[in-house]
Scaffold this active site. Structure first.
Site, PDB file in Angstrom:
ATOM      1  N   ALA A 207       0.841  -1.190   0.000  1.00  0.00           N
ATOM      2  CA  ALA A 207       0.000   0.000   0.000  1.00  0.00           C
ATOM      3  C   ALA A 207       0.875   1.239   0.000  1.00  0.00           C
ATOM      4  O   ALA A 207       2.024   1.211   0.446  1.00  0.00           O
ATOM      5  CB  ALA A 207      -0.916   0.017   1.222  1.00  0.00           C
ATOM      6  N   SER A 209       0.591   5.952  -0.413  1.00  0.00           N
ATOM      7  CA  SER A 209      -0.196   7.102   0.006  1.00  0.00           C
ATOM      8  C   SER A 209      -1.442   7.299  -0.845  1.00  0.00           C
ATOM      9  O   SER A 209      -2.469   7.747  -0.352  1.00  0.00           O
ATOM     10  CB  SER A 209       0.663   8.368  -0.044  1.00  0.00           C
ATOM     11  OG  SER A 209       1.202   8.537  -1.338  1.00  0.00           O
ATOM     12  N   LEU A 210      -1.363   6.966  -2.134  1.00  0.00           N
ATOM     13  CA  LEU A 210      -2.479   7.236  -3.038  1.00  0.00           C
ATOM     14  C   LEU A 210      -3.270   5.996  -3.424  1.00  0.00           C
ATOM     15  O   LEU A 210      -4.350   6.112  -3.999  1.00  0.00           O
ATOM     16  CB  LEU A 210      -1.967   7.913  -4.315  1.00  0.00           C
ATOM     17  CG  LEU A 210      -1.197   9.221  -4.121  1.00  0.00           C
ATOM     18  CD1 LEU A 210      -0.824   9.814  -5.474  1.00  0.00           C
ATOM     19  CD2 LEU A 210      -1.999  10.220  -3.307  1.00  0.00           C
ATOM     20  N   VAL A 213      -2.010  -2.100  -4.034  1.00  0.00           N
ATOM     21  CA  VAL A 213      -1.794  -3.011  -5.157  1.00  0.00           C
ATOM     22  C   VAL A 213      -2.219  -4.427  -4.796  1.00  0.00           C
ATOM     23  O   VAL A 213      -1.927  -4.922  -3.701  1.00  0.00           O
ATOM     24  CB  VAL A 213      -0.309  -3.000  -5.584  1.00  0.00           C
ATOM     25  CG1 VAL A 213      -0.050  -4.011  -6.687  1.00  0.00           C
ATOM     26  CG2 VAL A 213       0.086  -1.606  -6.041  1.00  0.00           C
ATOM     27  N   LYS A 228      -3.421  -1.875  -9.480  1.00  0.00           N
ATOM     28  CA  LYS A 228      -3.337  -0.768  -8.520  1.00  0.00           C
ATOM     29  C   LYS A 228      -4.683  -0.058  -8.460  1.00  0.00           C
ATOM     30  O   LYS A 228      -5.235   0.325  -9.497  1.00  0.00           O
ATOM     31  CB  LYS A 228      -2.232   0.208  -8.918  1.00  0.00           C
ATOM     32  CG  LYS A 228      -2.064   1.349  -7.909  1.00  0.00           C
ATOM     33  CD  LYS A 228      -0.713   2.046  -8.031  1.00  0.00           C
ATOM     34  CE  LYS A 228      -0.610   2.890  -9.269  1.00  0.00           C
ATOM     35  NZ  LYS A 228       0.592   3.750  -9.250  1.00  0.00           N
ATOM     36  N   ASP A 362      10.639   9.603  -9.295  1.00  0.00           N
ATOM     37  CA  ASP A 362      10.484   9.045  -7.951  1.00  0.00           C
ATOM     38  C   ASP A 362      11.144   7.665  -7.868  1.00  0.00           C
ATOM     39  O   ASP A 362      10.487   6.668  -7.573  1.00  0.00           O
ATOM     40  CB  ASP A 362       8.993   8.941  -7.612  1.00  0.00           C
ATOM     41  CG  ASP A 362       8.754   8.682  -6.129  1.00  0.00           C
ATOM     42  OD1 ASP A 362       9.658   8.980  -5.326  1.00  0.00           O
ATOM     43  OD2 ASP A 362       7.678   8.184  -5.773  1.00  0.00           O
TER      44      ASP A 362
END
Length: 694
Positions: A207, A209-210, A213, A228, A362
């Site tokens: 898991a 923040s947004l 999966v 996701k 990222d």
């Protein structure tokens, strides 16, 4: 996202058994929610057939599937400060409640900073306060987790201690209800979950923040995929937060003089990126573009997107078996080396930054997996960024200026890099650059730690009116993260040493005019060619697997014979005369030294200074030049895929009017130099020989 740690071992799953419906397999003691127990296999409620994922080779069908996915995401939210103001400006109670929560958390932190300042302990407590701020952001939820990650890339806003602590923020939040996730899948894709997947894990395998999966198996083909699903209510949560944060930005811009950066502009840019992450179709398109640009290398893997199973809030992609890049023991147990994989990541990051300018913004360890085959897999393409074309060349030029210790030019580079507006005087910055880099550059390239450079540059940026562009801050962060991963495996690893072959190859082979000028600046000094620099570049450039001797020669020839190459031609002619003379004199010296002593006596004719009018020091320098040129040719001729036919363009160039003129000037210069030496030798008064050597 960290959620993409797609390791298959031990995953619970639903199993579709023939004639048995949608049954469940789970580890002993595992409790399942009501949604999982109620799932049954069956046709779509409207009786229409289940959509099938198209073959990757069927481009037309794939484009149609993508178009349908885009239609499903037509109502995806985009960041609009005006819309947020209209929406939450009419909800004062909700805004006030969240404001109070934020103010209590951040206010207590600000009070601690104030106490530190009054007690004179502000610098001493930086690390402690940075840890405190990291915890506050985690408690405040997804928006502030993202905000903390964003601040960790901004050396112009935060001291180094804060950068380090905030960089540790990972996308690790509590999961949301599986029933909500499965309901979202059905709503977004328009069919029952059992019509889509023959099995799906009853709980998320990771898991963030947004979203979170799940591991699933496509019903039509049995292919294993990662699904996701977006966290419910996330748009509402981050919308309110950004509305409030933007209001705070107005206050900071107006009343906080210590911060010179436009805070509103930073907030808007950051919010746009987060909102883009909420559109999973956009993320799928990012992944497709990234794959097209960078997955041509055999050691890079980018998962495929399954468009028929993708929408604005659901993303289905190829499952990647692997372990996180920071799991050294698991990687080495497969016979792989972490340092090799980190070097692969660095090379790919440099290509992203400096070739196409489209890069993964990222790349933390959760988004980099190592496959059993030794490939480095990039995951989570929600946050991407681009490097402006002018800045790509300027970055390479900046490295050249750093190597040459040309701090005035380094300071001027910040205009091209968009660090400074053109009306800012860079002269006060030059001493700060000199003070730091004079110490840093006492190390060799292989010894210099990238993090040391970033921290030092960050201190400079923090003290002067810099505005670090998002693309630059993000790539610095990614390279720092990769170096940090490597240091666990080898404390002596240096990311600059791993990067230098790429920079050398680009300087030697890229026809970009800016880089041609940078190469000339690096190789020529005070009208003299620095052969040692060329030799070093070739040694390093050959370490890059894409280096080609042909690519290294042709751009130089084009520049040399171009309409703007007169100054370079004059320098080249002068150097060509020196080299040719060195080869001729070296051959004479070799012949002389290999001859019997009585022949040597005849050759010098009683001149104790040797067969030619040249001092011992000059002869040693001439021989070293010749040997260096031979070594450089050896590096070129022994490079991979070397073909003697690459000399053909040189011969063709020499047959052209410009080439013939160039060759004639070189021959004339060599003839004059040798004739002068011969005349000097003939006019020299013979003396009794004192040595039998040249």
């Amino acid at each position: 996202m960290a959620a993409m740690n797609l390791v298959s071992a031990g995953v619970r799953s639903f199993n579709l058994k023939a004639g048995k419906g949608f049954s469940i397999s789970k580890p002993k003691g595992c409790k399942l929610g009501p949604r999982a127990a109620l799932v049954e296999a069956g046709p779509r409620g409207d009786g229409s057939p289940v959509a099938l994922q198209v073959s990757r080779g069927d481009l037309a069908a794939d484009l149609q599937a993508e178009a349908r996915a885009m239609a499903r995401a037509a109502n995806a939210s985009v960041y609009s400060p005006e819309l947020l103001a209209n929406k939450y400006g009419s909800r004062p109670v909700q805004a006030a409640k969240r404001t109070l929560e934020i103010l209590v958390a951040l206010g207590s932190f600000a009070l601690q900073l104030l106490v530190d300042q009054r007690n004179g302990t502000l610098d001493r407590n930086k690390r402690k306060r940075a840890i405190k701020l990291k915890g506050i952001f985690t408690r405040l939820g997804p928006t502030f987790v993202k905000l903390g990650q964003g601040l960790s890339t901004r050396p112009d806003l935060c001291p180094p201690e804060y950068l380090e602590e905030l960089a540790e923020l990972q996308d690790a939040l509590p999961t949301f209800a599986d029933a909500d996730a499965f309901s979202c899948i059905e709503t977004e894709l328009g069919m029952p979950i059992e019509s889509l997947f023959s099995s799906i894990s009853p709980s998320p395998i990771a898991a963030a923040s947004l979203g979170q999966v799940y591991k699933a198996q496509l019903k039509y083909s049995g292919q294993t995929v990662a699904v996701k699903v977006q966290r419910p209510g996330i748009e509402e949560a981050i919308g309110l937060d950004f509305y409030l944060i933007r209001g705070l930005g107005f206050f900071i811009n107006k009343y906080v003089d210590i911060i010179t950066t436009d805070v509103i502009a930073l907030i808007d840019e950051f919010a746009r990126r987060v909102y883009q992450e909420l559109n999973y179709v956009q993320e799928g398109q990012n992944a497709r573009k990234f794959k097209k640009l960078y997955a041509d290398k055999e050691d890079i893997l980018v998962p495929d997107i399954y468009w028929n199973y993708t929408s604005g809030k659901v993303l289905t992609m190829e499952w990647v078996h692997g372990v996180k890049l920071n799991q050294q023991a698991a990687i080495e147990s497969q016979g792989l080396k972490v340092l090799d994989l980190v070097t692969t990541g660095i090379q790919c990051s440099l290509r992203q930054l400096l070739e196409y300018g489209y890069f993964h913004a990222d790349p933390h360890p959760g988004n980099l997996l190592v496959t059993p085959e030794g490939k480095l897999a990039f995951l989570d393409f929600g946050m991407m960024s681009e490097t402006p074309e002018d800045a790509r060349s300027a970055i390479v030029g900046h490295v050249v200026h750093m190597v040459n210790r040309d701090y005035e030019a380094m300071a001027r580079d910040y205009y091209a890099l968009d660090f400074l507006s053109t009306d800012v005087d860079v002269s006060p910055i030059v001493p700060a650059l000199r003070d730091f880099f004079d110490d840093a550059l006492n190390y060799t390239v292989s010894e210099l730690n990238f993090k040391t450079l970033v921290d030092g540059l960050g201190n400079v940026l923090y003290q002067y009116p810099f505005n670090v562009p998002a693309y630059y801050a993000l790539i610095l962060r990614s390279l720092t993260v990769l170096e940090g991963l490597a240091l666990y495996a080898d404390p002596n690893f240096k990311v600059l040493a791993a990067s230098y072959p790429y920079f050398a190859k680009r300087l030697l082979t890229d026809p970009n005019p800016y880089l041609r000028d940078a190469l000339i600046e690096l190789l020529f000094k005070d009208g003299r060619f620095r052969w040692n620099r060329l030799e070093d570049l070739l040694i390093e450039g050959r370490k890059d697997r894409d280096f080609s001797a042909k690519d290294a020669l042709q751009p130089v020839l084009r520049l040399l014979l171009g309409p703007d190459g007169e100054e370079l031609r004059n320098l080249t002619i002068k150097e060509a005369v020196r080299v040719t003379e060195a080869i001729v004199l070296g051959s004479v010296a070799d012949t002389y030294n290999s001859a019997p002593s009585f022949i040597q006596t005849l050759m010098i004719n009683g001149n104790g200074n040797g067969a030619l009018a040249i001092s011992t020091a000059d002869l040693e320098a001439t021989m070293e030049l010749r040997n260096q040129v031979f070594r450089i040719w050896g590096l070129l001729s022994s490079s991979e895929n070397f073909d003697p036919a690459l000399l053909q363009p040189i011969l063709q160039v020499l047959q052209q009017p410009e080439g013939r003129s160039l060759g004639g000037r070189v021959v004339g210069g060599v003839t004059q130099r040798l004739a002068a030496r011969l005349l000097q030798q003939l006019l020299r008064t013979p003396t009794v020989p004192t040595s039998s050597s040249l």
